[in-house]
Design an enzyme around this catalytic site. Sequence first.
Site, PDB file in Angstrom:
ATOM      1  N   ASN A 287      -7.626  20.111 -31.499  1.00 27.83           N
ATOM      2  CA  ASN A 287      -7.321  21.530 -31.290  1.00 27.83           C
ATOM      3  C   ASN A 287      -8.410  22.479 -31.775  1.00 27.83           C
ATOM      4  OD1 ASN A 287      -6.652  20.826 -33.937  1.00 27.83           O
ATOM      5  ND2 ASN A 287      -4.976  22.287 -34.075  1.00 27.83           N
TER       6      ASN A 287
ATOM      7  N   GLY B  70      -4.754  16.375 -38.796  1.00 27.29           N
ATOM      8  CA  GLY B  70      -3.970  15.917 -37.658  1.00 27.29           C
ATOM      9  C   GLY B  70      -2.498  15.867 -37.994  1.00 27.29           C
ATOM     10  N   SER B  71      -1.778  15.036 -37.295  1.00 24.52           N
ATOM     11  CA  SER B  71      -0.325  14.987 -37.448  1.00 24.52           C
ATOM     12  C   SER B  71       0.083  14.326 -38.754  1.00 24.52           C
ATOM     13  CB  SER B  71       0.300  14.220 -36.278  1.00 24.52           C
ATOM     14  OG  SER B  71       0.062  12.827 -36.405  1.00 24.52           O
TER      15      SER B  71
ATOM     16  N   VAL C 236       0.359  10.398 -38.405  1.00 23.42           N
ATOM     17  CA  VAL C 236      -0.904   9.673 -38.516  1.00 23.42           C
ATOM     18  C   VAL C 236      -1.447   9.762 -39.938  1.00 23.42           C
ATOM     19  CG1 VAL C 236      -3.293   9.532 -37.694  1.00 23.42           C
ATOM     20  CG2 VAL C 236      -1.434   9.987 -36.083  1.00 23.42           C
ATOM     21  N   GLY C 237      -1.316  10.934 -40.564  1.00 25.40           N
ATOM     22  CA  GLY C 237      -1.789  11.109 -41.932  1.00 25.40           C
ATOM     23  C   GLY C 237      -1.109  10.171 -42.905  1.00 25.40           C
TER      24      GLY C 237
ATOM     25  N   GLU D 174      -4.973  17.166 -44.102  1.00 28.36           N
ATOM     26  CA  GLU D 174      -4.455  18.445 -43.602  1.00 28.36           C
ATOM     27  C   GLU D 174      -3.547  18.109 -42.430  1.00 28.36           C
ATOM     28  OE1 GLU D 174      -8.530  20.950 -44.664  1.00 28.36           O
ATOM     29  OE2 GLU D 174      -7.865  20.760 -42.583  1.00 28.36           O
TER      30      GLU D 174
ATOM     31  N   CYS E 109      -1.958  24.003 -36.346  1.00 28.55           N
ATOM     32  CA  CYS E 109      -1.071  23.627 -37.447  1.00 28.55           C
ATOM     33  C   CYS E 109      -0.601  24.854 -38.207  1.00 28.55           C
ATOM     34  CB  CYS E 109      -1.766  22.643 -38.387  1.00 28.55           C
ATOM     35  SG  CYS E 109      -3.287  23.268 -39.137  1.00 28.55           S
TER      36      CYS E 109
END
Length: 489
Positions: A158, A234-235, A238-239, A256, A290
């Site tokens: 993004n 990212g999401s 996934v984090g 983040e 985000c």
Amino acid sequence: MSARQTETKVYQNYINGAWVNGSTGEFYQIVNPGNTDDVVGSFPLSTAEDMDRAVVSAHQAFQSWRKVPASVRAEYIYRFIALLDENKERLAEALCREQGKPYKEAFTEAARGVKEMRYVAGEAARLEGITLPSDRTGVTNTVVRVPIGVVAAITPWNFPILTPLRKIVPALIAGCTVVLKPASQTPLTAVILTELFEQAGLPAGTVNLVTGSGRKVGDALVSHPLVRGVSFTGSTHVGRNINKLAAENFTKVQLELGGKNPAVVADYANLERAATEIVNSAYTNAGQRCTAISRVIVLERHAESLEKLIVEKVKQYRVGNGMDPGTQIGPVVSEDAVNTIQEYMKSAQEQGASIVLGGSRLTGGIYDKGFYFEPTVITRVTPDMKVAKEEIFGPVLVIIRVASFEEAVRVANDTEYGLTASIFTDQLEWAYDFTEDVESGMIHINNGTISEGHMPFGGVKHSGHGAYSIGQTNKDFYTELKVVYTQYK
């Protein structure tokens, strides 16, 4: 390769100062989400073997880069920043094509990168330590900062210009070396940035680029024993997986993650201004941020007026291809993104919410060649609904009515996320209470959720983990402390 591929520009990885193909020789294609007939390029479908080569290269380069004086490292970065400034238009066009955001937003992202990196380069002179008195005669006690080593920079689609810059440049300034794994949807901007680092004369191995699937090369990067820090944006899903992989090697992480950011409106006289701030924060980049405001929590006595103002403003948005100068909202990033948003629309209706504006995929004309979704406003939302709790990541704003300020705070906190939050109020006491009681890493009083490039950036709960990024807190991630006792007599 297909005939379509042979007509498309083919790009390479960048490892140890050279542009190289992936070990398999396989590639994947990127198309413009605003016009799928426009093939952006073919990029290496890399493997764990390619990633290993990149990490080893970065590790070898670290042995000398960490000893380069910080002021000299900054000189490299200032040369890079000058090149970045010269290539803003090129980067903006690439970003518009591969991610879809309007050209004006893309150019602003590139320009902001130039501004922010000038501040970051100055951090070379601010990597301060501590001197403390000793309990013994003839002894000095100091605490110094040293670079952690190889950093894995894993970046989202993004903000594919700004986010890599926010990871690579502070790492280099601190004396670390970097392996960049960009989002598979947006590798072209990463290629251009890497070319600029190369042109700036960075020594071989200090910056490396590997493209491909997150599952194959991303996991190999995070779990590599020579990687000492992972900076990921990212999401949350996934984090969480990255955190588990990194923990095996006690690798430092800076995560983040997602957000479900509230804007509380409570006894604020200028509802027109509140609506403007909220809408700007909700629909920029088609809501794919985000930090986007995605929940409006408003006192009942203001709700009807505020909802009307918001709907009026959202109706004025023009949706189109990012390269069209009149476009204010571009496409979402992919067909999967469209399908996900549509599932949320179905859920909202099934749970009793009211979609008062938008709610559907756009079709006809240019819309049939891209991934376009209507700017959407949903009312009659209750805090327990799926659209009130989960990150939609699209041009969707939900409005929740509450009876009191105390209820507004409870609803604001009723989510797994805690990234950023806004309040619009003329009550000074409520502003202070909101700052103290809302579980969020960043708070905005009487303005939208726009961060600044010299301020720390991060979240709490499931929105972040590790040192905050961007501002002076960056050094807490890219360096570690070394305590030195010196007997001088």
